[in-house]
Design a protein around this motif. Structure first.
Motif, PDB file in Angstrom:
ATOM      1  N   ILE A  17       0.766  -1.098   0.049  1.00 24.92           N
ATOM      2  CA  ILE A  17      -0.011   0.063  -0.037  1.00 24.92           C
ATOM      3  C   ILE A  17       0.765   1.185   0.035  1.00 24.92           C
ATOM      4  CG2 ILE A  17      -1.546   1.385   1.371  1.00 24.92           C
ATOM      5  CD1 ILE A  17      -2.837  -1.354   2.199  1.00 24.92           C
ATOM      6  N   LEU A  18       1.895   1.254   0.969  1.00 26.00           N
ATOM      7  CA  LEU A  18       2.839   2.456   0.816  1.00 26.00           C
ATOM      8  C   LEU A  18       3.486   2.706  -0.263  1.00 26.00           C
ATOM      9  CD1 LEU A  18       4.233   4.715   2.513  1.00 26.00           C
ATOM     10  CD2 LEU A  18       5.590   2.771   3.262  1.00 26.00           C
ATOM     11  N   PHE A  19       4.203   1.643  -0.979  1.00 19.62           N
ATOM     12  CA  PHE A  19       4.777   1.980  -1.894  1.00 19.62           C
ATOM     13  C   PHE A  19       4.236   2.159  -3.444  1.00 19.62           C
ATOM     14  CE2 PHE A  19       8.003   0.843   1.267  1.00 19.62           C
ATOM     15  CZ  PHE A  19       9.064   2.090   1.232  1.00 19.62           C
ATOM     16  N   VAL A  20       3.047   1.442  -3.442  1.00 10.67           N
ATOM     17  CA  VAL A  20       2.243   1.637  -4.665  1.00 10.67           C
ATOM     18  C   VAL A  20       1.656   3.066  -4.506  1.00 10.67           C
ATOM     19  CG1 VAL A  20       0.091   0.841  -5.580  1.00 10.67           C
ATOM     20  CG2 VAL A  20       1.753  -0.767  -5.030  1.00 10.67           C
ATOM     21  N   THR A  21       1.242   3.547  -3.661  1.00 14.65           N
ATOM     22  CA  THR A  21       0.800   4.756  -3.454  1.00 14.65           C
ATOM     23  C   THR A  21       2.044   5.905  -3.667  1.00 14.65           C
ATOM     24  OG1 THR A  21      -0.770   4.437  -1.581  1.00 14.65           O
ATOM     25  CG2 THR A  21      -0.202   6.582  -1.722  1.00 14.65           C
TER      26      THR A  21
ATOM     27  N   LEU B 103       7.696  12.326  -7.719  1.00 12.09           N
ATOM     28  CA  LEU B 103       7.883  11.588  -6.455  1.00 12.09           C
ATOM     29  C   LEU B 103       8.327  10.267  -6.652  1.00 12.09           C
ATOM     30  CD1 LEU B 103       7.551  11.888  -3.445  1.00 12.09           C
ATOM     31  CD2 LEU B 103       5.240  10.761  -3.761  1.00 12.09           C
ATOM     32  N   SER B 104       8.030   9.308  -7.400  1.00  7.90           N
ATOM     33  CA  SER B 104       8.690   8.174  -7.695  1.00  7.90           C
ATOM     34  C   SER B 104      10.264   8.241  -8.054  1.00  7.90           C
ATOM     35  CB  SER B 104       8.176   7.307  -8.760  1.00  7.90           C
ATOM     36  OG  SER B 104       6.702   7.164  -8.741  1.00  7.90           O
ATOM     37  N   PHE B 105      10.587   9.025  -8.690  1.00 12.86           N
ATOM     38  CA  PHE B 105      12.316   9.365  -8.994  1.00 12.86           C
ATOM     39  C   PHE B 105      12.764   9.609  -7.856  1.00 12.86           C
ATOM     40  CE2 PHE B 105      10.807   8.852 -13.458  1.00 12.86           C
ATOM     41  CZ  PHE B 105      11.841   7.618 -13.886  1.00 12.86           C
ATOM     42  N   ARG B 106      12.146  10.669  -7.027  1.00 14.49           N
ATOM     43  CA  ARG B 106      12.943  11.235  -6.029  1.00 14.49           C
ATOM     44  C   ARG B 106      13.033  10.073  -4.960  1.00 14.49           C
ATOM     45  NH1 ARG B 106       8.939  16.812  -6.069  1.00 14.49           N
ATOM     46  NH2 ARG B 106      10.418  17.870  -7.587  1.00 14.49           N
ATOM     47  N   VAL B 107      11.969   9.372  -4.582  1.00 14.38           N
ATOM     48  CA  VAL B 107      12.203   8.584  -3.575  1.00 14.38           C
ATOM     49  C   VAL B 107      13.314   7.276  -4.005  1.00 14.38           C
ATOM     50  CG1 VAL B 107      10.868   6.369  -2.646  1.00 14.38           C
ATOM     51  CG2 VAL B 107       9.874   8.666  -2.567  1.00 14.38           C
ATOM     52  N   SER B 108      13.244   7.062  -5.423  1.00 18.17           N
ATOM     53  CA  SER B 108      14.234   6.151  -5.893  1.00 18.17           C
ATOM     54  C   SER B 108      15.523   6.637  -5.616  1.00 18.17           C
ATOM     55  CB  SER B 108      14.135   5.890  -7.452  1.00 18.17           C
ATOM     56  OG  SER B 108      12.760   5.349  -7.654  1.00 18.17           O
ATOM     57  N   LEU B 109      16.117   7.945  -5.821  1.00 21.30           N
ATOM     58  CA  LEU B 109      17.186   8.674  -5.627  1.00 21.30           C
ATOM     59  C   LEU B 109      17.558   8.457  -4.349  1.00 21.30           C
ATOM     60  CD1 LEU B 109      19.455   9.826  -7.077  1.00 21.30           C
ATOM     61  CD2 LEU B 109      18.341  12.277  -6.757  1.00 21.30           C
ATOM     62  N   VAL B 110      16.634   8.899  -3.411  1.00 18.81           N
ATOM     63  CA  VAL B 110      16.858   8.873  -1.852  1.00 18.81           C
ATOM     64  C   VAL B 110      17.136   7.543  -1.522  1.00 18.81           C
ATOM     65  CG1 VAL B 110      16.111   9.273   0.279  1.00 18.81           C
ATOM     66  CG2 VAL B 110      15.462  11.001  -1.339  1.00 18.81           C
ATOM     67  N   VAL B 111      16.511   6.681  -1.542  1.00 19.45           N
ATOM     68  CA  VAL B 111      16.653   5.127  -1.051  1.00 19.45           C
ATOM     69  C   VAL B 111      17.869   4.656  -1.759  1.00 19.45           C
ATOM     70  CG1 VAL B 111      14.446   4.840  -0.314  1.00 19.45           C
ATOM     71  CG2 VAL B 111      14.843   4.176  -2.708  1.00 19.45           C
TER      72      VAL B 111
ATOM     73  N   ALA C 254      14.658  -0.080  -1.390  1.00 16.91           N
ATOM     74  CA  ALA C 254      15.224   0.453  -2.654  1.00 16.91           C
ATOM     75  C   ALA C 254      14.730  -0.227  -3.921  1.00 16.91           C
ATOM     76  CB  ALA C 254      16.661   0.722  -2.755  1.00 16.91           C
ATOM     77  N   SER C 255      15.083  -1.485  -3.623  1.00 18.03           N
ATOM     78  CA  SER C 255      14.591  -2.549  -4.928  1.00 18.03           C
ATOM     79  C   SER C 255      12.981  -2.618  -4.941  1.00 18.03           C
ATOM     80  CB  SER C 255      15.323  -3.961  -4.768  1.00 18.03           C
ATOM     81  OG  SER C 255      16.527  -3.771  -4.803  1.00 18.03           O
ATOM     82  N   PHE C 256      12.272  -2.822  -3.851  1.00 14.93           N
ATOM     83  CA  PHE C 256      11.044  -3.051  -3.682  1.00 14.93           C
ATOM     84  C   PHE C 256      10.522  -1.686  -4.430  1.00 14.93           C
ATOM     85  CE2 PHE C 256       6.740  -2.718  -1.468  1.00 14.93           C
ATOM     86  CZ  PHE C 256       6.214  -4.053  -2.010  1.00 14.93           C
ATOM     87  N   HIS C 257      10.778  -0.545  -4.046  1.00 20.13           N
ATOM     88  CA  HIS C 257      10.113   0.656  -4.711  1.00 20.13           C
ATOM     89  C   HIS C 257      10.155   0.877  -6.111  1.00 20.13           C
ATOM     90  CE1 HIS C 257       8.741   4.785  -5.355  1.00 20.13           C
ATOM     91  NE2 HIS C 257      10.164   5.090  -5.811  1.00 20.13           N
TER      92      HIS C 257
ATOM     93  N   ARG D 112      -2.614  12.949 -12.588  1.00 23.09           N
ATOM     94  CA  ARG D 112      -1.200  12.637 -12.147  1.00 23.09           C
ATOM     95  C   ARG D 112      -0.564  11.759 -13.201  1.00 23.09           C
ATOM     96  NH1 ARG D 112      -1.104  13.693  -6.691  1.00 23.09           N
ATOM     97  NH2 ARG D 112      -3.082  13.612  -5.618  1.00 23.09           N
ATOM     98  N   ARG D 113      -1.042  11.403 -14.083  1.00 23.62           N
ATOM     99  CA  ARG D 113      -0.438  10.724 -15.283  1.00 23.62           C
ATOM    100  C   ARG D 113       0.321   9.470 -15.102  1.00 23.62           C
ATOM    101  NH1 ARG D 113      -3.936  12.166 -18.691  1.00 23.62           N
ATOM    102  NH2 ARG D 113      -2.331  12.068 -20.861  1.00 23.62           N
TER     103      ARG D 113
END
Length: 503
Positions: free
Chosen positions: A159-163, A171-179, A329-332, A362-363
């Motif tokens: 639920i968290l990471f699909v959201t 946001l997807s790419f920012r989270v990817s970069l951070v983790v 990181a891999s899950f996301h 949000r496309r």
């Protein structure tokens, strides 16, 4: 029933498929947003793989010892170099979200595209399901929840990471970069911390061969480099795959890259060389400290065990929480990948077309993201309910092996597509050309085929192949009966139908 926005005028193809006419509204409901630059793409590729540097690879030590695992890693590295340089040429030449399916579709027709896409679909849907199983195991140990609480961790993580992936591509790419940066920072701390304790002969070479041919511990180390011979090195190939598996997802972000012709090759090449450096650092330093290669050969958390050897078991919970970062990181990032992979096959009609509808503002491919999560979670829950206590071994072994099997099939098909593009589509614009050329793609095919052969020698992997065969049978049955009559001229299909003469 025809989806709103689709026409009713079919157009037959000699390949035994039927294309359905659609109006502009069909693609307006399936739009993506461009955001990613070089470093976002680098993070997406490295992040997808990095959990394999935290755990999984180490089981190859039992098959080949340190030397066998080192040779296997070098061989698999060559396969991924051949693959990544091939993708670096193909992805800007065919800059579509379809990735592997798109490459194979252009050179081998609709059936070749579908078989390739189905193999990659198996890899990308099952891999996050297995990763979230390991995340749940870590979190259960940290917070002392019982085995019966595991599904709550799985559902919560999905639920968290699909959201996060649904909210927007930025946001997807920012989270990817951070983790991804966090996971690499954790690895760097481990490497620096391990150096004072490093003793190659004492710890890396502490695996010997018992009378029954099984690995045994050499208390004082000093064993041979190849305790199981070259055969052990080949047997370790499937485990070495964990150090690089899933970087091939990068081309799936082509339509969300600001400049895929420039940035995609850079992201791929930077990513694979980052992973090569990290892989060999982990292999040498994790085995070269107490308790050595023998203990790691059966460990479920090799990096965590390494941290415990350095800092002591008293900090186990803190270290376990740190180790979860690599899995997250891999899950996301692989959730991102299966969303785009399902989206592209659906947009072209290979999968039901409703799966490719994107969110109005949000496309993001929200339907595909949720559908992939539901399939992965359903597989997890069914195994958990049916297999009981043995379910963990099945999830950690068979399902992940199915993902590797699908990956190897996909690699062979993509490398074949590269060779065919070089031979039969010389007119296609190539902003980047692989320095390894056809020879690099050929190495990818050979090593992937050898890896599958050694998978089949392992009973656990053979069970995974049976599961893969069921996945294939269901997918191909659907395509033969329904999907091949529902195709749409998506960007990938139009490019292929035009013979690669226009985008």
């Amino acid at each position: 029933m025809v989806e709103q926005g689709m026409g009713v005028r079919p157009k037959a193809s000699a390949a035994g498929v039927t294309y359905n006419a659609v109006d502009a509204g069909y693609f307006e409901k399936r739009g993506l947003t461009r955001y990613a630059g070089v470093w976002s793409l680098w993070a997406l590729g490295v992040g997808a793989v990095i959990s394999g540097h935290f755990s999984g690879w180490n089981l190859g030590l039992a098959a080949g010892g340190f030397g066998g695992m080192a040779i296997a890693t070098a061989i698999i590295m060559c396969m991924y170099l051949g693959l990544c340089f091939s993708l670096a040429e193909m992805s800007p030449a065919l800059p579509h979200t379809g990735g592997a399916y798109s490459f194979a579709r252009t050179t081998m027709g609709p059936w070749g595209g579908f078989v390739t896409g189905l193999a990659e679909n198996m890899e990308f849907v099952l891999t996050p399901a297995v990763i979230v199983f390991f995340i749940g195991s870590y979190l259960g140990g940290i917070f002392e929840t019982g085995p019966g609480f595991q599904p709550v961790w799985w559902i919560g993580c999905y639920i968290l990471f699909v959201t996060l992936n649904l909210i927007g591509v930025d946001l997807s790419f920012r989270v990817s970069l951070v983790v991804t940066l966090a996971a690499l920072a954790i690895l760097a701390v481990f490497w620096i911390s391990a150096i004072p304790l490093f003793d190659f002969s004492r710890w890396s070479l502490n695996i010997g061969v018992g009378p029954d041919g099984a690995p045994v511990q050499l208390p004082d180390g000093g064993g041979t480099f190849l305790p199981f011979g070259i055969g052990g090195a080949l047997a370790a190939l499937p485990f070495a795959v964990w150090l690089f598996l899933a970087i091939e997802q990068l081309p799936l972000a082509a339509e969300e890259s600001v400049d895929p012709k420039r940035d995609m090759p850079k992201g791929l090449i930077l990513g694979i060389f980052t992973l090569i450096f990290s892989a060999f650092m982990v292999l040498f330093l994790n085995t070269g400290i107490p308790n050595g290669a023998f203990a790691l050969s059966s460990s479920g958390e090799p990096l965590l065990d390494g941290f415990k050897a350095i800092y002591g078991a008293d900090t186990a919970k803190i270290l376990a929480l740190i180790a979860v970062i690599g899995l997250i990181a891999s899950f996301h990032t692989i959730i991102f990948a299966y969303g785009r992979q399902i989206y592209s096959l659906s947009r072209a009609g290979y999968f039901p077309t409703f799966l490719s509808v994107t969110h109005g503002t949000r496309r993001t491919p929200h339907v595909a993201l949720v559908a992939g999560a539901l399939v992965g979670l359903a597989v997890l829950l069914v195994v958990w309910v049916v297999a009981g206590e043995a379910g963990g071994a099945f999830i950690g072994g068979t399902l992940l092996n199915m993902a590797v099997f699908g990956a190897m099939i996909s690699y062979m098909m993509q490398a074949t597509a590269f060779i065919r593009l070089r031979l039969h589509f010389p007119h296609i614009e190539r902003p980047y050309r692989s320095p390894l050329g056809i020879a690099g793609a050929a190495v990818t095919i050979v090593v992937a085929a050898v890896t599958i052969y050694y998978q089949l020698l392992d009973p656990v992997y053979r069970a995974g192949v049976i599961g893969a065969a069921i996945w294939y049978a269901l997918g191909i049955g659907y395509f033969a009966a329904v999907g091949r009559h529902k195709l749409v001229l998506s960007p990938e299909e139009e490019f292929a139908m035009s013979g690669g003469r226009s985008h």
